[in-house]
Scaffold this motif. Sequence first.
Motif, mmCIF file in Angstrom:
data_model
loop_
_atom_site.group_PDB
_atom_site.id
_atom_site.type_symbol
_atom_site.label_atom_id
_atom_site.label_comp_id
_atom_site.label_asym_id
_atom_site.label_seq_id
_atom_site.Cartn_x
_atom_site.Cartn_y
_atom_site.Cartn_z
ATOM 1 N N PHE A 105 36.472 44.189 11.550
ATOM 2 C CA PHE A 105 35.770 42.985 12.130
ATOM 3 C C PHE A 105 35.383 41.904 11.069
ATOM 4 C CE2 PHE A 105 35.936 45.830 15.360
ATOM 5 C CZ PHE A 105 35.989 45.278 16.646
ATOM 6 N N SER A 106 36.295 41.687 10.190
ATOM 7 C CA SER A 106 36.057 40.542 9.208
ATOM 8 C C SER A 106 34.832 40.726 8.236
ATOM 9 C CB SER A 106 35.919 39.257 9.941
ATOM 10 O OG SER A 106 37.230 38.848 10.604
ATOM 11 N N GLY A 107 34.703 42.054 7.827
ATOM 12 C CA GLY A 107 33.576 42.479 7.125
ATOM 13 C C GLY A 107 32.190 43.105 7.777
ATOM 14 N N LEU A 108 32.317 43.082 8.970
ATOM 15 C CA LEU A 108 31.076 43.676 9.735
ATOM 16 C C LEU A 108 31.096 45.104 9.422
ATOM 17 C CD1 LEU A 108 30.776 42.054 13.108
ATOM 18 C CD2 LEU A 108 29.185 41.967 11.250
ATOM 19 N N LEU A 109 32.132 45.936 9.444
ATOM 20 C CA LEU A 109 32.249 47.423 9.010
ATOM 21 C C LEU A 109 32.938 47.463 7.547
ATOM 22 C CD1 LEU A 109 33.793 48.249 12.357
ATOM 23 C CD2 LEU A 109 31.490 48.513 11.720
ATOM 24 N N GLU A 110 32.808 48.871 7.370
ATOM 25 C CA GLU A 110 33.277 49.226 6.095
ATOM 26 C C GLU A 110 34.908 49.365 6.090
ATOM 27 O OE1 GLU A 110 33.915 53.586 3.334
ATOM 28 O OE2 GLU A 110 32.237 53.132 4.968
ATOM 29 N N GLN A 111 35.699 48.782 5.188
ATOM 30 C CA GLN A 111 37.039 48.606 5.113
ATOM 31 C C GLN A 111 37.658 50.043 4.905
ATOM 32 O OE1 GLN A 111 39.950 47.830 6.331
ATOM 33 N NE2 GLN A 111 39.669 45.674 5.555
ATOM 34 N N LYS A 112 38.279 50.646 6.274
ATOM 35 C CA LYS A 112 38.864 51.940 6.045
ATOM 36 C C LYS A 112 40.378 52.000 6.476
ATOM 37 C CE LYS A 112 34.637 54.317 7.862
ATOM 38 N NZ LYS A 112 33.995 54.911 8.926
ATOM 39 N N LYS A 113 41.067 50.687 6.299
ATOM 40 C CA LYS A 113 42.383 50.735 7.009
ATOM 41 C C LYS A 113 43.136 51.795 5.767
ATOM 42 C CE LYS A 113 43.794 46.468 4.336
ATOM 43 N NZ LYS A 113 44.422 45.217 4.511
ATOM 44 N N THR A 114 44.327 52.308 6.079
ATOM 45 C CA THR A 114 44.965 53.261 5.419
ATOM 46 C C THR A 114 46.051 52.485 4.703
ATOM 47 O OG1 THR A 114 46.238 54.065 7.310
ATOM 48 C CG2 THR A 114 44.219 55.330 6.572
ATOM 49 N N ALA A 115 46.526 51.408 5.105
ATOM 50 C CA ALA A 115 47.840 50.579 4.643
ATOM 51 C C ALA A 115 47.767 49.128 5.062
ATOM 52 C CB ALA A 115 49.167 51.282 5.179
ATOM 53 N N ASP A 116 48.278 48.462 4.117
ATOM 54 C CA ASP A 116 48.278 47.038 4.164
ATOM 55 C C ASP A 116 49.336 46.465 5.001
ATOM 56 O OD1 ASP A 116 47.762 44.278 4.211
ATOM 57 O OD2 ASP A 116 47.788 44.112 1.925
ATOM 58 N N LEU A 117 49.311 46.177 6.261
ATOM 59 C CA LEU A 117 50.529 45.780 7.236
ATOM 60 C C LEU A 117 50.524 44.417 7.536
ATOM 61 C CD1 LEU A 117 49.680 48.367 10.016
ATOM 62 C CD2 LEU A 117 51.245 48.693 8.300
ATOM 63 N N SER A 118 49.860 43.411 6.548
ATOM 64 C CA SER A 118 49.837 42.005 6.766
ATOM 65 C C SER A 118 51.131 41.658 6.159
ATOM 66 C CB SER A 118 48.668 41.584 6.016
ATOM 67 O OG SER A 118 48.569 41.863 4.663
ATOM 68 N N PRO A 119 51.643 40.348 6.728
ATOM 69 C CA PRO A 119 52.694 39.784 6.382
ATOM 70 C C PRO A 119 52.687 39.168 4.974
ATOM 71 C CG PRO A 119 51.712 38.539 8.012
ATOM 72 C CD PRO A 119 50.945 39.680 7.920
ATOM 73 N N VAL A 120 53.894 39.176 4.150
ATOM 74 C CA VAL A 120 53.592 38.192 2.808
ATOM 75 C C VAL A 120 52.896 36.845 3.002
ATOM 76 C CG1 VAL A 120 55.014 37.538 0.981
ATOM 77 C CG2 VAL A 120 55.663 39.678 2.152
ATOM 78 N N LYS A 121 53.495 36.056 4.003
ATOM 79 C CA LYS A 121 53.036 34.737 4.457
ATOM 80 C C LYS A 121 52.315 34.921 5.643
ATOM 81 C CE LYS A 121 54.439 30.060 5.153
ATOM 82 N NZ LYS A 121 55.474 29.164 5.037
ATOM 83 N N ARG A 122 50.839 34.259 5.211
ATOM 84 C CA ARG A 122 49.916 34.410 6.507
ATOM 85 C C ARG A 122 50.435 33.425 7.592
ATOM 86 N NH1 ARG A 122 43.287 34.882 6.639
ATOM 87 N NH2 ARG A 122 43.122 34.323 8.990
ATOM 88 N N ASN A 123 50.534 34.013 8.817
ATOM 89 C CA ASN A 123 50.688 32.942 10.024
ATOM 90 C C ASN A 123 49.509 32.665 10.820
ATOM 91 O OD1 ASN A 123 51.194 36.163 10.721
ATOM 92 N ND2 ASN A 123 50.288 35.236 12.621
ATOM 93 N N ILE A 124 49.871 31.683 11.742
ATOM 94 C CA ILE A 124 48.612 31.198 12.586
ATOM 95 C C ILE A 124 48.328 32.512 13.403
ATOM 96 C CG2 ILE A 124 48.196 29.609 14.415
ATOM 97 C CD1 ILE A 124 50.347 27.751 13.597
ATOM 98 N N CYS A 125 46.907 32.502 13.498
ATOM 99 C CA CYS A 125 46.381 33.796 14.298
ATOM 100 C C CYS A 125 46.975 33.947 15.885
ATOM 101 C CB CYS A 125 44.801 33.577 14.341
ATOM 102 S SG CYS A 125 43.973 34.860 15.103
ATOM 103 N N TRP A 126 47.562 34.970 16.036
ATOM 104 C CA TRP A 126 48.018 35.370 17.396
ATOM 105 C C TRP A 126 46.902 35.470 18.404
ATOM 106 C CZ3 TRP A 126 52.513 33.837 18.238
ATOM 107 C CH2 TRP A 126 53.574 34.186 17.372
ATOM 108 N N HIS A 127 45.625 35.787 18.089
ATOM 109 C CA HIS A 127 44.531 35.961 18.719
ATOM 110 C C HIS A 127 44.101 34.386 19.255
ATOM 111 C CE1 HIS A 127 44.458 40.210 18.502
ATOM 112 N NE2 HIS A 127 44.571 40.072 17.268
#
Length: 537
Positions: A448-470
Amino acid sequence: MKNLVVLNALNCRDYASEKNFDGKNAFELSLKWAVSLEFCEKVIVLLKNESQKSSFKEESFDESVCEFLVKNDLSDVQGLLKTMAEFSNGFDNVVYGFADCPFYNKDLTKKMFDLHIDSASEYTFADGYSFGFAPEILNVGTLNILSVLSQKDEKWQKTKIKTDSIFEILKTDINSFEIETYISDDDYRFPRFSFICSNKNNALLCKKLFDSCSDKDCLLWNVEKVNSFAVNQSDFYQNLPQYYNIQICSSCSGNCSFCPYPASFEKKFGVNPSKSESMMSLENFSSLIDKIAEFSGEAAVSLSLWGESILHPQLDLFVEKILSHPGLSVLIELSGRKFSESMIEKIKTVTESAKERTNDMKKIYWIVSLDSVDSATYDSLHNKGKSCDENSYENALHNLSVLNSKFAGSVYPQFLRLKENESSLESFWRSWNEKNGGNLIIKKYDWFSGLLEQKKTADLSPVKRNICWHLCRDFVVLFDGTVPLCQDYMFDNLQGNAFTESLESIWEKRRKCVKEHSEGTYQNICGKCDEYYIFNF
């Protein structure tokens, strides 16, 4: 060599007859493409009723070349293949397309056909382009084989015709066929654009493309240029909301380590949500759903933004209201709080009596958050290490079992992937993939963009950032009708109130933010977001 074009208009909706293209509609443009193919001797258009033929009337055609067939009882894949095989008798190849695709490209079709013939291909398709520019090409012998294959498995008699139906049945024995692919110079698939007038969102996208192209002839011949143009227009990404995430109940007794809701709610309203009883009224909800149906036409509606939706005493009426609009589907997510089985039975009755959906989705989807394969791990995540009879792994399993018995094929056990449970991910997948027929969800962790501790186990983000789907597809509504820019903003950055304002006016406010994203500018918490590439429905 004799070749045939088959245009499928069986599933076409009213959007395809809207004259959005200099006074013409999608039917007319698709037929114009079909009759322009010099290497094809005949065009067959499959209609769902006789009156549908009038939608093609503005496009002149030779009745010795074009034949309109009314097949009002044809809706399944088996019937489609049988019909196509029957009417292709005496031809060598079939070019297959959909009558609600206004931008089929003549030049691309010819290149595909040349590849098909030169390679002695049995099936040829194009890859790398947005959907709606390229048809499929089949050898008639292959079409007959596929028809026979479909008759050997009754599931194809129950499977509705979709845009990928031919390839889906071909995949069942894919190594037996010679397949060729015409590949685009660049990959234009990432935006997931569908240039087909099959629903309100896609029809709007088609209109935007047509209106934005100053050179209309470019639409007819330069498919690479058109695709390149489309993927670089930020306005094309934000059309209509396709996923509405609604909070109908504020109360939540959960104490999950991966959820910011309790702390954010208490900060905003001065009370813990476990002691809150605020609920969205049926009157406000019904008005909201009518607005959604009018604005988006087709969408998925989640009732599980925050709080325990299962606690709402009128949940069955909420589901009934959503399903009263054939273009809308329902999503409900729950976990280890045992629900009322009488309420589930009511929802089952409501769902069974509702009409089939027009949005290519199921009527209802259920997600049960398990996130583990044992009680200890479940408690560590959902109850912060303390055993809780009200919210337990056993209850979650019970909920899953009951839902599967009443909504078979629409229930998905879910595993939120984070550091504490990563070691049990494979066990979860193996177990539930087998038990639940492949219906399961592996969900990435959201901080939540920094509201919580970062606990992700893998970086799945694309190499180039896309326009937010949400931003481009989701619309979030809190229990009081207020609309934050997105879920990660919790109760901040409010854009308006869905009860008192039009959805369109609220939706338009974010267009500036979408354009900023396309330019690499990220305001407020957007810069920290790790959800922008996640796609809901």
